[in-house]
Design an enzyme around this catalytic site. Structure first.
Site, PDB file in Angstrom:
ATOM      1  N   GLU A   1      59.225  41.128  26.702  1.00 38.15           N
ATOM      2  CA  GLU A   1      59.943  41.831  25.646  1.00 38.15           C
ATOM      3  C   GLU A   1      59.170  41.861  24.328  1.00 38.15           C
ATOM      4  O   GLU A   1      58.559  40.872  23.930  1.00 38.15           O
ATOM      5  CB  GLU A   1      61.312  41.180  25.408  1.00 38.15           C
ATOM      6  CG  GLU A   1      62.238  41.218  26.614  1.00 38.15           C
ATOM      7  CD  GLU A   1      62.659  42.625  27.009  1.00 38.15           C
ATOM      8  OE1 GLU A   1      62.512  43.552  26.180  1.00 38.15           O
ATOM      9  OE2 GLU A   1      63.141  42.796  28.154  1.00 38.15           O
TER      10      GLU A   1
ATOM     11  N   ARG B   1      78.747  44.755  27.052  1.00 38.45           N
ATOM     12  CA  ARG B   1      79.333  45.707  28.004  1.00 38.45           C
ATOM     13  C   ARG B   1      80.192  44.986  29.029  1.00 38.45           C
ATOM     14  O   ARG B   1      81.143  45.552  29.582  1.00 38.45           O
ATOM     15  CB  ARG B   1      78.214  46.479  28.707  1.00 38.45           C
ATOM     16  CG  ARG B   1      78.679  47.545  29.686  1.00 38.45           C
ATOM     17  CD  ARG B   1      77.511  48.287  30.292  1.00 38.45           C
ATOM     18  NE  ARG B   1      76.560  47.421  30.966  1.00 38.45           N
ATOM     19  CZ  ARG B   1      76.723  46.937  32.206  1.00 38.45           C
ATOM     20  NH1 ARG B   1      77.811  47.214  32.903  1.00 38.45           N
ATOM     21  NH2 ARG B   1      75.786  46.178  32.748  1.00 38.45           N
TER      22      ARG B   1
ATOM     23  N   CYS C   1      70.846  37.664  26.722  1.00 41.75           N
ATOM     24  CA  CYS C   1      69.383  37.556  26.687  1.00 41.75           C
ATOM     25  C   CYS C   1      68.845  37.895  25.301  1.00 41.75           C
ATOM     26  O   CYS C   1      68.066  37.135  24.711  1.00 41.75           O
ATOM     27  CB  CYS C   1      68.749  38.470  27.736  1.00 41.75           C
ATOM     28  SG  CYS C   1      68.977  37.908  29.439  1.00 41.75           S
TER      29      CYS C   1
ATOM     30  N   HIS D   1      62.027  39.213  30.911  1.00 37.61           N
ATOM     31  CA  HIS D   1      63.071  39.579  31.867  1.00 37.61           C
ATOM     32  C   HIS D   1      62.473  39.663  33.277  1.00 37.61           C
ATOM     33  O   HIS D   1      61.338  40.121  33.444  1.00 37.61           O
ATOM     34  CB  HIS D   1      63.691  40.929  31.504  1.00 37.61           C
ATOM     35  CG  HIS D   1      64.917  40.818  30.660  1.00 37.61           C
ATOM     36  ND1 HIS D   1      65.032  41.404  29.413  1.00 37.61           N
ATOM     37  CD2 HIS D   1      66.101  40.185  30.873  1.00 37.61           C
ATOM     38  CE1 HIS D   1      66.231  41.147  28.908  1.00 37.61           C
ATOM     39  NE2 HIS D   1      66.896  40.413  29.780  1.00 37.61           N
TER      40      HIS D   1
END
Length: 214
Positions: A80, A90, A143, A167
């Site tokens: 990342e 979500r 995360c 990830h």
């Protein structure tokens, strides 16, 4: 010996395992030569995950921190680039919390860049024969929450520490629909070894393309 702290997450969303913790635990059990690796499992919970991370850093006193999380649906190891200062869930975290448009650190910077050599790490993983790429979004779930929390700690309290987030795809045993991408835990562990080695020896990142058009 370079001291590296690796973190993975406990299972969430009804899963029985989390590939990030599987790989992190294995990477710490047999660390690369010249690197001292410690590992901690973080709860997939807003707030508590950063508290556990802080305690682990205080105990291990690492020079490098690599936090690892599951990104189901991604086909490769993704290093990342940046963390953003927002929680926007979500799905619920493991405690049932679903924050929407909440700042991780009220008044904090909008974003932090990783202080790892992200492109050199991607190149090292690819050189080991494993799929990898730069990711320009860590999402807005736990995360990213942990990534931002780590980056804020580094920026405000731990200037001698470097860190970032990686990830990883589903493990094969998580995948019901075989069209979904996955990577064996052994492959992810090897990738984490390459990332730890590269971060330990590389201060200035390589200059290659790692952008995205959308």
């Amino acid at each position: 010996m370079t001291r590296v702290l690796l973190t993975g997450f406990a299972p969430f969303g009804g899963e029985s395992l989390n590939p990030s913790w599987q790989a992190v635990r294995a990477a710490a059990a047999e660390p690369p030569v010249g690197i001292e690796v410690s590992a901690i499992e973080l709860p997939c919970v807003y707030g508590a995950s950063i508290a556990v991370l802080r305690a682990a850093i205080e105990e291990a006193r690492p020079e490098i921190v690599v936090c690892v999380g599951q990104a189901g649906g991604r086909p490769d190891i993704t290093v990342e680039r940046l963390a953003v200062n927002v929680d926007d869930a979500r799905i619920p975290d493991a405690s049932g919390a679903e924050p929407i448009d909440e700042a991780i650190v009220p008044g904090g910077p909008a974003a932090y860049f990783s202080t790892l050599p992200i492109k050199a790490c991607v190149a090292a993983v690819r050189a080991a024969g494993l799929p990898a790429s730069v990711s320009n979004t860590a999402g807005t779930f736990v995360c990213n929450h942990v990534f931002y929390g780590l980056a804020h700690l580094i920026a405000t309290e731990l200037p001698g520490v470097r860190g970032g987030f990686v990830h990883v795809p589903y493990a094969p045993e998580q995948v019901v629909d075989r069209s979904q991408p996955s990577l064996p835990s052994e492959a992810v562990t090897r990738a984490l070894h390459e990332i730890a080695r590269t971060a330990a020896r590389t201060r200035t990142d390589i200059r290659v393309a790692g952008g995205a058009t959308h």
